[in-house]
Design a protein around this motif. Structure first.
Motif, short mmCIF file in Angstrom:
data_model
loop_
_atom_site.label_atom_id
_atom_site.label_comp_id
_atom_site.label_asym_id
_atom_site.label_seq_id
_atom_site.Cartn_x
_atom_site.Cartn_y
_atom_site.Cartn_z
N GLY A 293 -9.90 9.97 14.78
CA GLY A 293 -8.47 10.18 15.02
C GLY A 293 -7.67 9.76 13.80
N GLU A 294 -6.41 10.18 13.81
CA GLU A 294 -5.54 9.92 12.64
C GLU A 294 -5.23 8.44 12.50
OE1 GLU A 294 -1.98 12.22 12.63
OE2 GLU A 294 -3.10 14.08 12.93
N GLU A 295 -5.15 7.99 11.27
CA GLU A 295 -4.77 6.60 11.00
C GLU A 295 -3.89 6.57 9.77
OE1 GLU A 295 -5.29 3.70 12.41
OE2 GLU A 295 -6.94 4.05 13.82
N ARG A 296 -2.92 5.68 9.79
CA ARG A 296 -2.15 5.37 8.59
C ARG A 296 -2.42 3.90 8.31
NH1 ARG A 296 1.67 8.70 6.65
NH2 ARG A 296 3.17 7.08 6.07
N LEU A 297 -3.27 3.67 7.31
CA LEU A 297 -3.71 2.30 7.02
C LEU A 297 -2.91 1.70 5.88
CD1 LEU A 297 -7.63 2.22 7.07
CD2 LEU A 297 -6.05 1.12 8.63
N ALA A 298 -2.14 0.67 6.20
CA ALA A 298 -1.46 -0.09 5.15
C ALA A 298 -2.40 -1.24 4.78
CB ALA A 298 -0.14 -0.64 5.66
N VAL A 299 -2.54 -1.50 3.49
CA VAL A 299 -3.42 -2.58 3.04
C VAL A 299 -2.56 -3.59 2.28
CG1 VAL A 299 -5.58 -3.12 1.84
CG2 VAL A 299 -5.18 -0.79 2.67
N ALA A 300 -2.59 -4.84 2.73
CA ALA A 300 -1.84 -5.89 2.02
C ALA A 300 -2.61 -6.24 0.75
CB ALA A 300 -1.70 -7.11 2.92
N VAL A 301 -2.04 -5.91 -0.39
CA VAL A 301 -2.77 -6.11 -1.66
C VAL A 301 -1.95 -7.02 -2.59
CG1 VAL A 301 -4.00 -5.02 -3.57
CG2 VAL A 301 -3.76 -3.79 -1.42
N SER A 302 -2.42 -8.25 -2.74
CA SER A 302 -1.71 -9.21 -3.60
C SER A 302 -2.15 -9.08 -5.05
CB SER A 302 -2.00 -10.63 -3.11
OG SER A 302 -3.38 -10.90 -3.29
N GLY B 93 7.80 0.27 8.34
CA GLY B 93 8.64 1.26 7.64
C GLY B 93 7.83 2.45 7.16
N TRP B 94 6.57 2.21 6.84
CA TRP B 94 5.69 3.29 6.36
C TRP B 94 4.99 3.98 7.56
CZ3 TRP B 94 0.13 3.70 5.89
CH2 TRP B 94 -0.29 4.75 5.04
N GLU B 95 5.30 3.49 8.76
CA GLU B 95 4.71 3.99 10.01
C GLU B 95 3.20 3.80 10.05
OE1 GLU B 95 6.15 7.94 10.75
OE2 GLU B 95 8.22 7.25 10.82
N ALA B 96 2.77 2.62 9.60
CA ALA B 96 1.33 2.32 9.60
C ALA B 96 0.84 2.14 11.03
CB ALA B 96 1.09 1.03 8.81
N THR B 97 -0.40 2.58 11.26
CA THR B 97 -1.01 2.34 12.57
C THR B 97 -1.74 1.00 12.56
OG1 THR B 97 -2.89 3.65 11.80
CG2 THR B 97 -1.29 4.76 13.24
N ARG B 98 -2.15 0.55 11.35
CA ARG B 98 -2.80 -0.76 11.19
C ARG B 98 -2.47 -1.33 9.83
NH1 ARG B 98 -6.67 -0.79 15.51
NH2 ARG B 98 -6.80 1.39 16.12
N LEU B 99 -2.57 -2.66 9.79
CA LEU B 99 -2.36 -3.36 8.52
C LEU B 99 -3.63 -4.15 8.21
CD1 LEU B 99 -0.55 -4.48 6.21
CD2 LEU B 99 0.28 -6.19 7.84
N VAL C 127 2.61 -4.48 13.76
CA VAL C 127 1.54 -3.56 13.37
C VAL C 127 0.23 -4.34 13.51
CG1 VAL C 127 0.60 -2.13 11.51
CG2 VAL C 127 3.09 -2.40 11.75
N PRO C 128 -0.73 -3.86 14.33
CA PRO C 128 -1.97 -4.61 14.52
C PRO C 128 -2.73 -4.79 13.21
CG PRO C 128 -1.95 -2.61 15.86
CD PRO C 128 -0.71 -2.59 15.05
N ARG C 129 -3.28 -6.00 13.04
CA ARG C 129 -3.98 -6.30 11.78
C ARG C 129 -5.48 -6.16 11.92
NH1 ARG C 129 -0.83 -10.58 8.30
NH2 ARG C 129 1.22 -9.82 8.78
N ILE C 130 -6.09 -5.67 10.87
CA ILE C 130 -7.55 -5.68 10.80
C ILE C 130 -7.96 -6.51 9.59
CG2 ILE C 130 -7.95 -3.50 12.02
CD1 ILE C 130 -8.39 -2.19 9.25
N GLN C 131 -9.18 -7.06 9.65
CA GLN C 131 -9.67 -7.94 8.58
C GLN C 131 -11.09 -7.52 8.21
OE1 GLN C 131 -9.24 -11.54 10.79
NE2 GLN C 131 -7.07 -11.71 10.37
#
Ligand code: SF4
Ligand SMILES: [Zn+2]
Ligand SMILES: [Zn+2]
Length: 324
Positions: free
Chosen positions: A47-56, A154-160, A199-203
């Motif tokens: 299924g479709e996903e918009r994955l935002a990745v926190a990148v420091s 704001g980016w309409e991510a499905t997960r972070l 936005v639900p987080r994944i690790q």
């Protein structure tokens, strides 16, 4: 030099908790297999996903971004964006942002930058100079979580996705347990319960030890940032970092055992502490009380008149897409 247990090539690592000697290729395969397994556990891979990745810009977040792209590269219905928080720490974050931008170009990933100054009116350097009862990292942690969530929404991510590795996770579990903050143990990511406004987080790296993340970044030739934040000495986490490292050194496998114990009791914890109903703060952030923690902290800073500024809620987007 010892050779790999799976082939005759020279080993690049002795995995102390399993006794395995692995060459470059078999080590990378092991890391990728475990991350793929974790991803399947944490999210449905169809299924479709918009994955935002926190990148420091540090090794963990850079490896997370590369691995997500690598593992999900054949999925046309997955969109990626990297989100970098610029806390406003002179001589530290600027160079990291440039490295993130470089990785985003290589990965053809959109890069969103959100700054404390623009979002809250204060840089971390200004907060560090203010009279305060809390550590810099307490402000930074709360403000960063909110900024990341806002940018991901704001980016309409499905997960972070965040880059927390096994060491970070074991430290958090031990720290919350030692402080008696059992409720927080029920809320540690990855998030299995979706909550309004969050936005639900994944690790993806939660089972990968820190030294293995560092080695993976090195053998795959990933450029990352490795300066230490000038305020890092204020972090309570430092004590737990030492304790977990000492335990692991004396009893290899301790980090995995701490994680396993947490996962075993998680269902019971979630029953005892059901997800709180979230309201919306005037700033738009989800909150359990009338106002969110960030608004409370920012108000207190304003009262001290530390470089007061009108608050704006804008994000900057860098032109970090590789040209076609
Ligand atoms: S060490 Fe503390 S102040 Fe520095 S980036 Fe991390 S949380 Fe923020
Ligand atoms: Zn091998
Ligand atoms: Zn608020």
């Amino acid at each position: 030099m010892t050779s790999c247990d799976k082939c005759s090539k020279p080993s690049v690592i002795v995995v102390r908790y399993s006794g395995a000697h692995l060459c470059r290729r078999h080590f990378c395969e092991l890391v990728e297999r475990r991350v793929r397994h974790e991803l399947r556990r944490q999210m449905t891979l169809d299924g479709e996903e918009r994955l935002a990745v926190a990148v420091s810009g540090g090794k963990d977040s850079i490896v997370t971004a590369h691995l997500l792209k690598r593992i999900l590269s054949d999925r046309r219905d997955v969109e990626f964006a990297a989100v970098t928080v610029d806390e406003g720490i002179e001589g530290y974050r600027g160079s990291a942002i440039a490295i993130v931008a470089e990785n985003c170009r290589a990965l053809d990933m959109e890069h969103i930058i959100v700054s404390f100054k623009e979002a809250y009116g204060f840089t971390m350097d200004e907060i560090a100079e203010a009279e305060r009862n809390l550590s810099t990292c307490t402000y930074c942690g709360v403000m960063r979580r909110t900024a990341l969530n806002r940018a991901a929404k704001g980016w309409e991510a499905t997960r972070l996705a965040t880059g927390l590795n096994l060491d970070d996770t074991a430290q958090s579990i031990l720290m919350n347990f030692s402080r008696g903050d059992v409720e927080r143990l029920a809320r540690l990511g990855p998030h299995r319960r979706a909550q309004e406004g969050l936005v639900p987080r994944i690790q993806p790296l939660r089972t990968i030890p820190e030294n293995e993340v560092a080695l993976y970044a090195m053998v795959r030739g990933m450029r990352h940032h490795d300066l230490e934040c000038p305020y890092a000495s204020e972090a309570l986490r430092n004590d737990y970092r030492r304790i977990v490292a000492q335990l692991e050194d004396r009893y290899p496998g301790t980090r995995h055992s701490i994680l396993k114990s947490h996962d075993e009791v998680l269902k019971a914890l979630e029953q005892t502490y059901p997800a709180a109903t979230l309201r919306q703060c005037e700033c738009g952030a989800p909150t359990v009380s009338d106002r969110c923690k960030v608004c409370e902290l920012v108000d207190a800073l304003r009262r001290q008149r530390v470089s007061p500024q009108n608050r704006t809620e804008t994000t900057r987007r860098s032109s970090c897409r590789r040209s076609p």
